[in-house]
Design an enzyme around this catalytic site. Sequence first.
Site, PDB file in Angstrom:
ATOM      1  N   ARG A 151      77.845  23.118  16.055  1.00 27.51           N
ATOM      2  CA  ARG A 151      78.915  23.701  16.981  1.00 27.51           C
ATOM      3  C   ARG A 151      78.755  22.764  18.288  1.00 27.51           C
ATOM      4  O   ARG A 151      78.314  23.186  18.609  1.00 27.51           O
ATOM      5  CB  ARG A 151      78.296  25.140  17.131  1.00 27.51           C
ATOM      6  CG  ARG A 151      77.808  25.380  15.415  1.00 27.51           C
ATOM      7  CD  ARG A 151      76.989  26.856  15.540  1.00 27.51           C
ATOM      8  NE  ARG A 151      77.053  27.430  14.557  1.00 27.51           N
ATOM      9  CZ  ARG A 151      77.706  28.999  13.708  1.00 27.51           C
ATOM     10  NH1 ARG A 151      78.932  29.394  14.422  1.00 27.51           N
ATOM     11  NH2 ARG A 151      77.889  28.791  12.547  1.00 27.51           N
ATOM     12  N   HIS A 211      79.842  27.227   4.459  1.00 24.12           N
ATOM     13  CA  HIS A 211      79.487  27.714   5.189  1.00 24.12           C
ATOM     14  C   HIS A 211      81.233  27.141   6.152  1.00 24.12           C
ATOM     15  O   HIS A 211      80.706  26.948   7.366  1.00 24.12           O
ATOM     16  CB  HIS A 211      78.859  27.676   6.371  1.00 24.12           C
ATOM     17  CG  HIS A 211      78.583  28.920   7.115  1.00 24.12           C
ATOM     18  ND1 HIS A 211      77.650  30.070   6.679  1.00 24.12           N
ATOM     19  CD2 HIS A 211      78.694  29.172   8.166  1.00 24.12           C
ATOM     20  CE1 HIS A 211      77.959  30.941   7.636  1.00 24.12           C
ATOM     21  NE2 HIS A 211      78.688  30.481   9.337  1.00 24.12           N
ATOM     22  N   ARG A 218      80.333  24.159   8.766  1.00 26.44           N
ATOM     23  CA  ARG A 218      80.171  24.443  10.371  1.00 26.44           C
ATOM     24  C   ARG A 218      78.887  24.251  10.139  1.00 26.44           C
ATOM     25  O   ARG A 218      78.604  24.071  11.154  1.00 26.44           O
ATOM     26  CB  ARG A 218      80.563  25.445  10.261  1.00 26.44           C
ATOM     27  CG  ARG A 218      82.009  25.655  10.235  1.00 26.44           C
ATOM     28  CD  ARG A 218      82.282  26.804  10.826  1.00 26.44           C
ATOM     29  NE  ARG A 218      82.346  27.101  12.746  1.00 26.44           N
ATOM     30  CZ  ARG A 218      81.677  28.561  12.693  1.00 26.44           C
ATOM     31  NH1 ARG A 218      81.307  29.314  12.128  1.00 26.44           N
ATOM     32  NH2 ARG A 218      81.785  28.507  14.303  1.00 26.44           N
ATOM     33  N   ASP A 243      83.651  29.694  -1.937  1.00 23.45           N
ATOM     34  CA  ASP A 243      84.027  29.970  -0.364  1.00 23.45           C
ATOM     35  C   ASP A 243      83.938  28.220   0.377  1.00 23.45           C
ATOM     36  O   ASP A 243      83.971  27.576  -0.436  1.00 23.45           O
ATOM     37  CB  ASP A 243      83.079  30.877   0.649  1.00 23.45           C
ATOM     38  CG  ASP A 243      83.943  30.909   2.204  1.00 23.45           C
ATOM     39  OD1 ASP A 243      85.010  31.042   2.075  1.00 23.45           O
ATOM     40  OD2 ASP A 243      82.673  31.548   2.814  1.00 23.45           O
ATOM     41  N   THR A 244      84.942  28.343   1.303  1.00 22.08           N
ATOM     42  CA  THR A 244      85.349  27.381   2.176  1.00 22.08           C
ATOM     43  C   THR A 244      86.444  26.670   1.709  1.00 22.08           C
ATOM     44  O   THR A 244      86.445  26.347  -0.123  1.00 22.08           O
ATOM     45  CB  THR A 244      84.387  26.205   1.954  1.00 22.08           C
ATOM     46  OG1 THR A 244      82.680  26.989   2.711  1.00 22.08           O
ATOM     47  CG2 THR A 244      84.314  24.980   2.419  1.00 22.08           C
ATOM     48  N   GLY A 245      87.461  26.273   2.399  1.00 23.72           N
ATOM     49  CA  GLY A 245      88.405  24.782   1.637  1.00 23.72           C
ATOM     50  C   GLY A 245      89.587  25.871   1.303  1.00 23.72           C
ATOM     51  O   GLY A 245      90.714  25.133   1.340  1.00 23.72           O
ATOM     52  N   ARG A 250      88.718  32.144   6.841  1.00 23.52           N
ATOM     53  CA  ARG A 250      89.263  31.508   7.839  1.00 23.52           C
ATOM     54  C   ARG A 250      90.882  31.530   8.154  1.00 23.52           C
ATOM     55  O   ARG A 250      90.990  32.425   9.605  1.00 23.52           O
ATOM     56  CB  ARG A 250      89.302  29.764   8.574  1.00 23.52           C
ATOM     57  CG  ARG A 250      87.917  29.529   8.534  1.00 23.52           C
ATOM     58  CD  ARG A 250      88.236  27.495   8.318  1.00 23.52           C
ATOM     59  NE  ARG A 250      86.829  27.392   8.358  1.00 23.52           N
ATOM     60  CZ  ARG A 250      86.342  25.886   8.951  1.00 23.52           C
ATOM     61  NH1 ARG A 250      87.675  25.089   8.434  1.00 23.52           N
ATOM     62  NH2 ARG A 250      85.398  25.612   8.791  1.00 23.52           N
TER      63      ARG A 250
END
Length: 270
Positions: free
Chosen positions: A45, A150, A153, A181-183, A205
Amino acid sequence: PAGRNWFQLYVMRQREISYGLVERAAAAGFDTLFFTVDTPIAGARLRDKRNGFSIPPQLTLGTILNAIPRPWWWYDFLTTPKLEFASLSATGGTVGDLLNAAMDPSINYEDLKIIREMWPGKLVIKGVQNVDDAKTLVDHGVDGIVLSNHGGRQLDRAPIPFHLLPDVVREVGAHTEVAIDTGIMNGADIIAAYALGAKFTLIGRAYLYGLMAGGREGVDRTIQILTDQLVRTMKLLQVRTLDELTPHHVTQLTRLQPLRRDPARQDTDA
C-alpha cells in the site's frame, strides 16, 4: 433493512472479537457470512504511505499542494466529521498498519470449522485463488466462493480471477456458487464473467467511485452506468437473456492468459 444483507468477516488475532461479530450479525438478521481470507496481512500500500492515508488522515505536502487550487476541499475538511472507523478513532498509522496489527495470518481450516458451527446462515468464502482451495472449501460445505486477489492490492503478482474462473467453475460449479471480484470496471466485464460461469460479480471500486463523487445519488448513477453497459454489450453480442451467454462469447481475454506450466518441468523450474 428490507434487503438481503451479508456481513463481511475478517479473522482477528483476538478470536473473541471475530466470534462476537458473528453472533451480532446473526442476531441482526444477516443471512450470509462473507468470510474474507485474502488479507492475512496488509500489502505494501505504497500510495497510502505517500499520501498520508492514515486514521486519522495526515496532511502531507502533496495533499496540501493538491488542495491549494480547490478551496471546497478545505471547506469539506473543516466542516465535515473527520474520517474514522466506527470502532477505531485513531490507529497511529496507515490502514495497512491497522490490518497488520489486527489480522491473523495463521488462519486455517480449523477456523472455518468453528465459524461454520457458529453461523446459522449461508457461508461464502472470499479470496480464493486456486482450484485446489476451491475444491477443499466445497468439501468443507461452504455455500459459495468468490475468486478474488483483493483488487491486486495485496500481492500484485497473484493469479487473475478471470483466468481462474473457467477451471474453478468446471471443477466445483456444480456443487457451489462461484462469483468473482477484482477487475470489474465495466458492464462488459460482468457479461464476460457470467459467460465464463460466474453467478454474479462484485463491483467494489466502481460503486466507491460513485459514492465519493455523489453520495447515494452517485451510487445510483454507477449502477445505471453499469446497467447501460451490460445491456448494450448483450445487444451487440445478439443475446436476449443471460442464459444464452456461453464461454464462446469471451474471446479477447485469451490474449491475457498466463503461460501454462509444463508438468514434466515442474520439479526443475525455479
